[in-house]
Write a protein that holds these residues in place. Sequence first.
Motif, PDB file in Angstrom:
ATOM      1  N   GLU A 196      -1.081  -2.077   9.219  1.00  0.00           N
ATOM      2  CA  GLU A 196      -0.891  -0.628   9.382  1.00  0.00           C
ATOM      3  C   GLU A 196      -1.778  -0.083  10.502  1.00  0.00           C
ATOM      4  N   LYS A 197      -3.007  -0.555  10.556  1.00  0.00           N
ATOM      5  CA  LYS A 197      -3.934  -0.090  11.592  1.00  0.00           C
ATOM      6  C   LYS A 197      -3.477  -0.521  12.983  1.00  0.00           C
ATOM      7  N   GLU A 198      -3.063  -1.777  13.119  1.00  0.00           N
ATOM      8  CA  GLU A 198      -2.708  -2.313  14.432  1.00  0.00           C
ATOM      9  C   GLU A 198      -1.409  -1.724  14.980  1.00  0.00           C
ATOM     10  N   ILE A 199      -0.411  -1.504  14.130  1.00  0.00           N
ATOM     11  CA  ILE A 199       0.869  -0.983  14.633  1.00  0.00           C
ATOM     12  C   ILE A 199       0.792   0.494  14.975  1.00  0.00           C
ATOM     13  N   ASN A 200      -0.275   1.143  14.560  1.00  0.00           N
ATOM     14  CA  ASN A 200      -0.435   2.559  14.910  1.00  0.00           C
ATOM     15  C   ASN A 200      -1.305   2.760  16.144  1.00  0.00           C
ATOM     16  N   LYS A 201      -1.722   1.658  16.775  1.00  0.00           N
ATOM     17  CA  LYS A 201      -2.475   1.767  18.024  1.00  0.00           C
ATOM     18  C   LYS A 201      -1.518   2.070  19.180  1.00  0.00           C
ATOM     19  N   PRO A 202      -1.971   2.771  20.206  1.00  0.00           N
ATOM     20  CA  PRO A 202      -1.064   3.201  21.280  1.00  0.00           C
ATOM     21  C   PRO A 202      -0.657   2.098  22.245  1.00  0.00           C
ATOM     22  N   LYS A 215      -3.261  -6.485  -0.036  1.00  0.00           N
ATOM     23  CA  LYS A 215      -3.867  -5.217   0.399  1.00  0.00           C
ATOM     24  C   LYS A 215      -4.602  -5.360   1.722  1.00  0.00           C
ATOM     25  N   ASP A 216      -5.325  -6.483   1.888  1.00  0.00           N
ATOM     26  CA  ASP A 216      -6.096  -6.647   3.122  1.00  0.00           C
ATOM     27  C   ASP A 216      -5.176  -6.776   4.332  1.00  0.00           C
ATOM     28  N   LEU A 217      -4.061  -7.495   4.176  1.00  0.00           N
ATOM     29  CA  LEU A 217      -3.113  -7.652   5.277  1.00  0.00           C
ATOM     30  C   LEU A 217      -2.414  -6.342   5.591  1.00  0.00           C
ATOM     31  N   TYR A 218      -2.042  -5.617   4.539  1.00  0.00           N
ATOM     32  CA  TYR A 218      -1.353  -4.343   4.733  1.00  0.00           C
ATOM     33  C   TYR A 218      -2.209  -3.392   5.567  1.00  0.00           C
ATOM     34  N   LYS A 219      -3.491  -3.325   5.239  1.00  0.00           N
ATOM     35  CA  LYS A 219      -4.399  -2.431   5.982  1.00  0.00           C
ATOM     36  C   LYS A 219      -4.499  -2.841   7.447  1.00  0.00           C
ATOM     37  N   ASP A 271       6.105  -1.380   3.101  1.00  0.00           N
ATOM     38  CA  ASP A 271       5.621  -1.299   1.726  1.00  0.00           C
ATOM     39  C   ASP A 271       6.311  -2.309   0.823  1.00  0.00           C
ATOM     40  N   SER A 272       7.475  -2.816   1.255  1.00  0.00           N
ATOM     41  CA  SER A 272       8.253  -3.719   0.408  1.00  0.00           C
ATOM     42  C   SER A 272       8.137  -5.187   0.812  1.00  0.00           C
ATOM     43  N   LEU A 273       7.287  -5.478   1.800  1.00  0.00           N
ATOM     44  CA  LEU A 273       7.146  -6.864   2.249  1.00  0.00           C
ATOM     45  C   LEU A 273       6.320  -7.719   1.292  1.00  0.00           C
ATOM     46  N   GLY A 274       5.655  -7.069   0.339  1.00  0.00           N
ATOM     47  CA  GLY A 274       4.839  -7.816  -0.611  1.00  0.00           C
ATOM     48  C   GLY A 274       3.532  -8.296  -0.020  1.00  0.00           C
ATOM     49  N   LEU A 275       2.974  -7.512   0.902  1.00  0.00           N
ATOM     50  CA  LEU A 275       1.737  -7.902   1.581  1.00  0.00           C
ATOM     51  C   LEU A 275       0.525  -7.716   0.667  1.00  0.00           C
TER      52      LEU A 275
END
Length: 447
Positions: A169-175, A162-166, A156-160
Amino acid sequence: MEETKKLLGSVAISPEIIQEVKDSVKNISGFGEKIQTYISQSTTSLLDIILCGSIILDASDIHLEPQEGDARLRIRLDGVLQDVVFFDQKIYHSLLSRLKLLSKLKLNITDKPQDGRFTIELENLLIEIRTSSLPAEYGESVVMRILNPKNLIGLDSLGLRKDLYKIFEKEINKPNGMIIVTGPTGSGKTTTLYAFLMKIQNPEIKIITIEDPIEYHLKGISQTQVAPEKGYNFSEGLRSIVRQDPDVILVGEIRDLETSKIALQAALTGHLVLSTLHTNDAAGTIPRLVDLGVDPASIASGLKMAIAQRLVRKVCKKCSSKEKPTTKELSDIKKGLKNLPKEIELPDLDKIEVAKVNEKGCEGCNFTGYKGREGLYEAFLVDSEMEKFILKNPPVSEIRELAVKKGMVTMYQAGLIDVVLGDTTLDEVLRVVEEDEQKTDISAVGT
């Protein structure tokens, strides 16, 4: 007792010295003056002042460099080296001996590079210092990398954007699958990877890292460090890690074929694998893996996202100003941001004001005009179309064109967005990122 602790690789800087440095060191000039007042005192006190002042000024590295008649001390602030003080060779040799003792380097070896580390205790904060000595013309050049835990920041503090953050977040939560972050040394790759780990960490998953060396210690995560002299390298460590039933694996860096093959195999067998690679841009990830000897089919099926990043300095909020861009600046901005994905909202470019740096700067920015840094990112996902394309073993230029066509915002464009928003300057963006027109004609993509 205190002296014994120092010799064993741990330095506890006294509260008195910390307060003294805090009161008097507000910028590079003040730092140099403070060091001068300690030149005639003990080497231990002098080194404490150098270390404490560098940390308080948020330096990332300390450089001790012998020259023909004297020695130079420099620190890296916001990615740029700045002179602090010059002193005679006698002081340099005393500091060198102290640093070697602290870092557990051999005093009698002066003709070979050596690496070591020690820890500073500063106001209940443990800060690791990674030391590297290198034989040079007039003596040993020493660089100390400051690994300050307070530089660890969350996603949340990387200054991303909104499109990059989404996307992240989606990719790092993949198994499973592999995510690779690329960029030169000092571009913030480790900070980004640790931010990923902190975001996904929870009691239900096991995270193991193998690093060279461990830069920051993360609670609740099993971290291991390679020891090549004992035969424990990335590939050996990775083999052992896979047998530890992890959910997420962080590999400090992919350097050879064996490591890349094991990492991709882990990504294909139910593990999320995070790693770094040295390439110039995100598109260069795939050719680089092929150069290492990896089968394109393994890359296509195992790699899920490639990220490239750089760090740019932000303008000092205290002394910078805003004004209308010049005709050329506005033309460059419009050309660079042409065909930007529609989900990225920008103000009317004909009405923008851009930040202008005060060349004299102020005390708050060490008279540089810049204060702090932020990341510029480009990233693309490996979807079914990209998978098929990778199998053809295409050159980096064609991978880049396809990624841009599919919506990738390049680092140059990311920099221009920050220029439009008034966070940095066009000169600073061009200092760290190539103009895309030199590599890909973005304006022609998709037409």
